[in-house]
Motif scaffolding. Structure first.
Motif, PDB file in Angstrom:
ATOM      1  N   PRO A   1      12.680   1.052  -9.436  1.00  0.00           N
ATOM      2  CA  PRO A   1      12.467  -0.318  -9.899  1.00  0.00           C
ATOM      3  C   PRO A   1      12.152  -0.325 -11.393  1.00  0.00           C
ATOM      4  N   PRO A   2      12.724  -1.259 -12.161  1.00  0.00           N
ATOM      5  CA  PRO A   2      12.530  -1.254 -13.617  1.00  0.00           C
ATOM      6  C   PRO A   2      11.104  -1.569 -14.055  1.00  0.00           C
ATOM      7  N   ARG A   3      10.359  -2.274 -13.213  1.00  0.00           N
ATOM      8  CA  ARG A   3       8.949  -2.560 -13.508  1.00  0.00           C
ATOM      9  C   ARG A   3       8.102  -2.125 -12.318  1.00  0.00           C
ATOM     10  N   ARG A   4       6.802  -2.126 -12.510  1.00  0.00           N
ATOM     11  CA  ARG A   4       5.914  -1.761 -11.403  1.00  0.00           C
ATOM     12  C   ARG A   4       4.561  -2.420 -11.572  1.00  0.00           C
ATOM     13  N   LEU A   5       3.935  -2.692 -10.431  1.00  0.00           N
ATOM     14  CA  LEU A   5       2.649  -3.384 -10.427  1.00  0.00           C
ATOM     15  C   LEU A   5       1.513  -2.400 -10.641  1.00  0.00           C
ATOM     16  N   ILE A   6       0.546  -2.785 -11.484  1.00  0.00           N
ATOM     17  CA  ILE A   6      -0.666  -2.002 -11.680  1.00  0.00           C
ATOM     18  C   ILE A   6      -1.879  -2.901 -11.462  1.00  0.00           C
ATOM     19  N   PHE A   7      -3.012  -2.280 -11.214  1.00  0.00           N
ATOM     20  CA  PHE A   7      -4.292  -2.984 -11.058  1.00  0.00           C
ATOM     21  C   PHE A   7      -5.117  -2.726 -12.311  1.00  0.00           C
ATOM     22  N   LEU A   8      -5.757  -3.771 -12.826  1.00  0.00           N
ATOM     23  CA  LEU A   8      -6.549  -3.658 -14.042  1.00  0.00           C
ATOM     24  C   LEU A   8      -8.015  -3.980 -13.777  1.00  0.00           C
TER      25      LEU A   8
ATOM     26  N   ARG B   1      -8.899  -0.936 -17.902  1.00  0.00           N
ATOM     27  CA  ARG B   1      -8.617   0.372 -17.331  1.00  0.00           C
ATOM     28  C   ARG B   1      -7.632   0.177 -16.196  1.00  0.00           C
ATOM     29  N   ALA B   2      -6.525   0.922 -16.226  1.00  0.00           N
ATOM     30  CA  ALA B   2      -5.438   0.703 -15.273  1.00  0.00           C
ATOM     31  C   ALA B   2      -5.484   1.691 -14.124  1.00  0.00           C
ATOM     32  N   GLU B   3      -5.052   1.198 -12.955  1.00  0.00           N
ATOM     33  CA  GLU B   3      -4.884   2.036 -11.776  1.00  0.00           C
ATOM     34  C   GLU B   3      -3.489   1.804 -11.216  1.00  0.00           C
ATOM     35  N   THR B   4      -2.806   2.868 -10.860  1.00  0.00           N
ATOM     36  CA  THR B   4      -1.429   2.765 -10.386  1.00  0.00           C
ATOM     37  C   THR B   4      -1.361   2.164  -8.983  1.00  0.00           C
ATOM     38  N   ILE B   5      -0.488   1.181  -8.811  1.00  0.00           N
ATOM     39  CA  ILE B   5      -0.138   0.678  -7.484  1.00  0.00           C
ATOM     40  C   ILE B   5       1.241   1.218  -7.116  1.00  0.00           C
ATOM     41  N   VAL B   6       2.249   0.834  -7.875  1.00  0.00           N
ATOM     42  CA  VAL B   6       3.590   1.382  -7.687  1.00  0.00           C
ATOM     43  C   VAL B   6       3.792   2.488  -8.725  1.00  0.00           C
ATOM     44  N   PRO B   7       4.010   3.723  -8.314  1.00  0.00           N
ATOM     45  CA  PRO B   7       4.118   4.835  -9.263  1.00  0.00           C
ATOM     46  C   PRO B   7       5.460   4.837  -9.995  1.00  0.00           C
ATOM     47  N   PRO B   8       5.549   5.530 -11.143  1.00  0.00           N
ATOM     48  CA  PRO B   8       6.798   5.560 -11.907  1.00  0.00           C
ATOM     49  C   PRO B   8       7.977   6.144 -11.139  1.00  0.00           C
ATOM     50  N   ASP B   9       7.710   7.039 -10.192  1.00  0.00           N
ATOM     51  CA  ASP B   9       8.812   7.673  -9.463  1.00  0.00           C
ATOM     52  C   ASP B   9       9.158   6.952  -8.160  1.00  0.00           C
ATOM     53  N   ALA B  10       8.669   5.722  -7.978  1.00  0.00           N
ATOM     54  CA  ALA B  10       9.006   4.956  -6.775  1.00  0.00           C
ATOM     55  C   ALA B  10      10.520   4.799  -6.669  1.00  0.00           C
ATOM     56  N   GLY B  11      11.044   4.901  -5.452  1.00  0.00           N
ATOM     57  CA  GLY B  11      12.482   4.820  -5.238  1.00  0.00           C
ATOM     58  C   GLY B  11      13.098   6.199  -5.167  1.00  0.00           C
ATOM     59  N   ARG B  12      14.418   6.214  -5.258  1.00  0.00           N
ATOM     60  CA  ARG B  12      15.218   7.446  -5.204  1.00  0.00           C
ATOM     61  C   ARG B  12      14.794   8.305  -4.004  1.00  0.00           C
ATOM     62  N   THR B  13      14.834   7.697  -2.823  1.00  0.00           N
ATOM     63  CA  THR B  13      14.374   8.383  -1.620  1.00  0.00           C
ATOM     64  C   THR B  13      15.493   9.061  -0.845  1.00  0.00           C
ATOM     65  N   ALA B  14      16.746   8.754  -1.183  1.00  0.00           N
ATOM     66  CA  ALA B  14      17.861   9.301  -0.404  1.00  0.00           C
ATOM     67  C   ALA B  14      17.985  10.801  -0.630  1.00  0.00           C
ATOM     68  N   ALA B  15      18.178  11.539   0.463  1.00  0.00           N
ATOM     69  CA  ALA B  15      18.411  12.981   0.368  1.00  0.00           C
ATOM     70  C   ALA B  15      19.912  13.208   0.288  1.00  0.00           C
ATOM     71  N   ILE B  16      20.408  13.233  -0.935  1.00  0.00           N
ATOM     72  CA  ILE B  16      21.856  13.372  -1.140  1.00  0.00           C
ATOM     73  C   ILE B  16      22.199  14.850  -1.259  1.00  0.00           C
ATOM     74  N   PRO B  17      23.069  15.363  -0.398  1.00  0.00           N
ATOM     75  CA  PRO B  17      23.414  16.789  -0.482  1.00  0.00           C
ATOM     76  C   PRO B  17      24.111  17.110  -1.791  1.00  0.00           C
ATOM     77  N   ARG B  18      23.732  18.211  -2.374  1.00  0.00           N
ATOM     78  CA  ARG B  18      24.334  18.659  -3.627  1.00  0.00           C
ATOM     79  C   ARG B  18      25.611  19.432  -3.321  1.00  0.00           C
ATOM     80  N   MET B  19      26.663  19.107  -4.043  1.00  0.00           N
ATOM     81  CA  MET B  19      27.932  19.807  -3.870  1.00  0.00           C
ATOM     82  C   MET B  19      27.833  21.186  -4.522  1.00  0.00           C
ATOM     83  N   PRO B  20      28.337  22.240  -3.867  1.00  0.00           N
ATOM     84  CA  PRO B  20      28.293  23.567  -4.485  1.00  0.00           C
ATOM     85  C   PRO B  20      29.160  23.597  -5.729  1.00  0.00           C
ATOM     86  N   ARG B  21      28.646  24.259  -6.760  1.00  0.00           N
ATOM     87  CA  ARG B  21      29.397  24.356  -7.991  1.00  0.00           C
ATOM     88  C   ARG B  21      30.484  25.430  -7.845  1.00  0.00           C
ATOM     89  N   LEU B  22      31.625  25.102  -8.357  1.00  0.00           N
ATOM     90  CA  LEU B  22      32.747  26.052  -8.292  1.00  0.00           C
ATOM     91  C   LEU B  22      32.689  26.977  -9.487  1.00  0.00           C
TER      92      LEU B  22
END
Length: 365
Positions: A265-272, A337-358
């Motif tokens: 997500p391009p933005r994320r919620l924090i608690f202040l 003072r900020a506390e993280t709610i949604v972390p910067p790495d939120a998302g990208r949860t799909a386990a996509i198999p890596r193709m073997p390099r030739l």
């Protein structure tokens, strides 16, 4: 529908009880179940008809097709780009599906629902003159019970992760775990009786200021404050209660899936936690800065009876928080003072198999 001004000490703005003279004391009473809040900033939409649940399921983010009578959930209406347009608290009594929505969104949501009926057996209507919404914790609210025997009561599922949902917040326990919020539908006669009990001192009353402080402390997003025309549900951790990631197609689903599985997500919620020495709260839209650079905006701010001045803010994904920030107010900058709610790495949860390099073939051919 009711004269809130008759409540001793009441401060009413545009039909909404802001407080009854002592917002901090009202918070304590509200959080302990000793007071209720007449939610003039909430409105009711009723949907009847045999196709109501499958229809709502097909046009919104939550799985509603098999919603059992009395079970509470919430759903979002997204635009084709996955941005939040409308939000509704949802429950069904066996004959009618009830949507509790922020009052400023009710007219637009109802108009959109009317356009989406096509030939289905559904009949949405504005039920705001039939019922008033009363909020409180645990069993403080006594709602209307119709002939189906199901109390017209919505129990906020936040912060539990619903079936098909997803949590981005990594804290345990979640600060919203102690907030057992409910919203009940009360008839005009029932509200008159409640107001009589309030004015006689039998029942405590709290205003919007108290309810909002408890919501902000629970990191709970809301349409009236966090939705700004470009909000993705991922940005405020709304996947946990309002989005079913494995249900059938609906408008905006492709973006929801792409951001969750392949992107961030391009933005994320924090608690202040705000500096309380100046006794001032930032306004919605106040600029949040880190090292002199603008990184986002405040969406909600409140004075909490235990935590002091607090706020929620939407910031850039790569913003350097948690840490020390500043927030603009009408009286100047204040520290936060900020506390993280949604972390910067939120998302990208799909386990996509890596193709073997030739590897290059070497040697003579």
């Amino acid at each position: 529908m009711v004269d809130l001004g008759r409540i001793p000490g009441a401060v009413v703005d545009d039909g909404v009880l802001q407080h009854a003279g002592s917002p901090l004391a009202e918070q304590r009473a509200l959080s302990s179940g000793r007071a209720v809040d007449v939610l003039g900033d909430r409105r009711v939409i009723a949907v009847t008809g045999e196709d109501r649940l499958s229809w709502l399921d097909s046009i919104s983010s939550q799985e509603l097709r098999a919603l059992e009578p009395g079970r509470s959930t919430e759903t979002l209406v997204l635009d084709p780009q996955g941005r939040v347009e409308h939000a509704a608290s949802v429950f069904d009594d066996g004959e009618t599906t009830w949507l509790i929505v922020d009052a400023a969104d009710a007219e637009a949501l109802l108009a959109w629902l009317m356009r989406m009926r096509f030939r289905l057996r559904v009949a949405p209507r504005d039920a705001g003159d039939e019922f008033v919404v009363v909020g409180g914790v645990a069993d403080a609210v006594t709602p209307w019970v119709g002939h189906t025997g199901v109390p017209l009561l919505w129990r906020d599922p936040w912060p539990q992760v619903a079936v098909g949902g997803w949590s981005y917040a990594v804290v345990d326990p979640h600060p919203g775990g102690d907030r057992s919020w409910t919203e009940g539908l009360v008839t005009p006669d029932g509200l008159d009786a409640l107001m009589a009990a309030v004015t006689s001192g039998e029942v405590g009353v709290a205003g919007r200021v108290a309810a909002e402080a408890l919501r902000v402390a629970a990191w709970r997003p809301r349409w009236a404050t966090e939705v700004d025309g470009r909000l993705l549900p991922h940005e405020v951790d709304w996947l946990r209660t309002a989005v079913h990631l494995d249900k059938g197609c609906y408008r905006g689903q492709e973006t929801v899936a792409k951001v969750h599985n392949l992107g961030h997500p391009p933005r994320r919620l924090i608690f202040l936690q705000l500096d309380g020495s100046e006794s001032v709260l930032p306004e919605r839209g106040a600029e949040v800065r880190a090292g002199g650079d603008a990184i986002g905006e405040v969406t909600s701010a409140a004075l909490h009876f235990e935590d002091g001045p607090i706020a929620l803010a939407l910031v850039k994904r790569a913003a350097p928080v948690p840490g020390d920030l500043t927030v603009e107010t009408p009286e100047g900058e204040i520290a936060a003072r900020a506390e993280t709610i949604v972390p910067p790495d939120a998302g990208r949860t799909a386990a996509i198999p890596r193709m073997p390099r030739l590897s290059r073939r070497t040697g003579s051919g």
